[in-house]
Design an enzyme around this catalytic site. Structure first.
Site, PDB file in Angstrom:
ATOM      1  N   CYS A  11       0.851  -1.180   0.000  1.00 54.39           N
ATOM      2  CA  CYS A  11       0.000   0.000   0.000  1.00 54.39           C
ATOM      3  C   CYS A  11       0.893   1.238   0.000  1.00 54.39           C
ATOM      4  O   CYS A  11       1.868   1.291   0.744  1.00 54.39           O
ATOM      5  CB  CYS A  11      -0.879  -0.023   1.250  1.00 54.39           C
ATOM      6  SG  CYS A  11      -1.981   1.389   1.385  1.00 54.39           S
ATOM      7  N   HIS A  53      -9.326  -4.124  -0.617  1.00 56.12           N
ATOM      8  CA  HIS A  53      -8.248  -3.298  -0.054  1.00 56.12           C
ATOM      9  C   HIS A  53      -8.588  -1.813  -0.197  1.00 56.12           C
ATOM     10  O   HIS A  53      -8.486  -1.045   0.766  1.00 56.12           O
ATOM     11  CB  HIS A  53      -6.924  -3.632  -0.767  1.00 56.12           C
ATOM     12  CG  HIS A  53      -5.768  -2.765  -0.359  1.00 56.12           C
ATOM     13  ND1 HIS A  53      -4.644  -3.258   0.257  1.00 56.12           N
ATOM     14  CD2 HIS A  53      -5.565  -1.418  -0.482  1.00 56.12           C
ATOM     15  CE1 HIS A  53      -3.810  -2.250   0.507  1.00 56.12           C
ATOM     16  NE2 HIS A  53      -4.335  -1.126   0.058  1.00 56.12           N
ATOM     17  N   GLU A  54      -9.004  -1.414  -1.388  1.00 58.55           N
ATOM     18  CA  GLU A  54      -9.275   0.013  -1.632  1.00 58.55           C
ATOM     19  C   GLU A  54     -10.499   0.488  -0.850  1.00 58.55           C
ATOM     20  O   GLU A  54     -10.491   1.579  -0.284  1.00 58.55           O
ATOM     21  CB  GLU A  54      -9.449   0.285  -3.132  1.00 58.55           C
ATOM     22  CG  GLU A  54      -8.208   0.010  -3.983  1.00 58.55           C
ATOM     23  CD  GLU A  54      -6.937   0.687  -3.474  1.00 58.55           C
ATOM     24  OE1 GLU A  54      -7.023   1.756  -2.835  1.00 58.55           O
ATOM     25  OE2 GLU A  54      -5.850   0.127  -3.694  1.00 58.55           O
ATOM     26  N   HIS A  78      -9.975   1.404   2.745  1.00 57.77           N
ATOM     27  CA  HIS A  78      -9.454   2.757   2.997  1.00 57.77           C
ATOM     28  C   HIS A  78     -10.590   3.741   3.305  1.00 57.77           C
ATOM     29  O   HIS A  78     -10.399   4.694   4.052  1.00 57.77           O
ATOM     30  CB  HIS A  78      -8.685   3.281   1.778  1.00 57.77           C
ATOM     31  CG  HIS A  78      -7.279   2.770   1.674  1.00 57.77           C
ATOM     32  ND1 HIS A  78      -6.327   3.016   2.637  1.00 57.77           N
ATOM     33  CD2 HIS A  78      -6.650   2.050   0.712  1.00 57.77           C
ATOM     34  CE1 HIS A  78      -5.177   2.458   2.269  1.00 57.77           C
ATOM     35  NE2 HIS A  78      -5.340   1.860   1.104  1.00 57.77           N
TER      36      HIS A  78
END
Ligand code: NI
Length: 182
Positions: A105, A147-148, A151
């Site tokens: 990341c 994953h995104e 965020h």
């Protein structure tokens, strides 16, 4: 709209990465379009980046961009996933099956970790023109979306890890951990 500007990246420890990002209420506004354009410029400046979420450029809004060339899909894609711009994405988990793989990341430079993610998901989002869109994803594609989207909820990949012995600098991971069971 101005041409995209290259934005600074927030790193782990900054509060913008810990908070829940706000829904975008006006996908087609010039403000939203400018954020997207700046995120695209920032992502392309980094070259090999797969995805970027708005909080990573200090903007606490629910916007994600990603693209996955098939050669970076760990052999799980037959074709590239083209550049995708997601506003207010929502993930639906299709079954409970998870798989482990390595992630990095931009907000944790030089670090990688082995993270469990759901194998099959469906994701819903508004496109950059405000169109409601639904797609399904498996394996690496599903991993990138999870994953995104994490965020946007203030979650970084180490918080998803089950074995912190598999958290490492990238260089050491390449030498000692990847493709081995050590
Ligand atoms: Ni990230």
């Amino acid at each position: 709209m101005e041409q995209g500007r290259i934005l600074k990246i927030a790193r782990m420890g900054h509060p913008v990465l810990r908070q829940r990002a706000q829904e975008v209420t006006d996908p087609c506004s010039s403000e939203t379009q400018q954020i997207i354009s700046d995120m695209l410029a920032t992502m392309s400046d980094y070259g090999t980046l797969t995805g970027l979420a708005a909080p990573q450029v200090f903007i606490p809004k629910r916007i994600v961009i990603f693209s996955i060339p098939k050669e970076r899909s760990r052999g799980t894609l037959d074709e590239d996933i083209p550049l995708t711009i997601m506003i207010n994405p929502i993930i639906e988990i299709l079954n409970q099956e998870k798989f482990l793989d390595w992630e990095g990341c931009l907000s944790l430079p030089s670090l990688v970790g082995e993270v469990p993610r759901y194998k099959h998901i469906r994701y819903h989002y508004l496109s950059s023109t405000g169109k409601q869109t639904v797609k399904e994803a498996s394996l690496h594609h599903a991993r990138v979306v999870q994953h995104e989207c994490d965020h946007l909820d203030g979650i970084l990949f180490p918080e998803r890890m089950v074995d912190l012995a598999r958290f490492s600098f990238q260089e050491e991971a390449l030498t000692y951990l990847l493709n081995s069971n050590q």
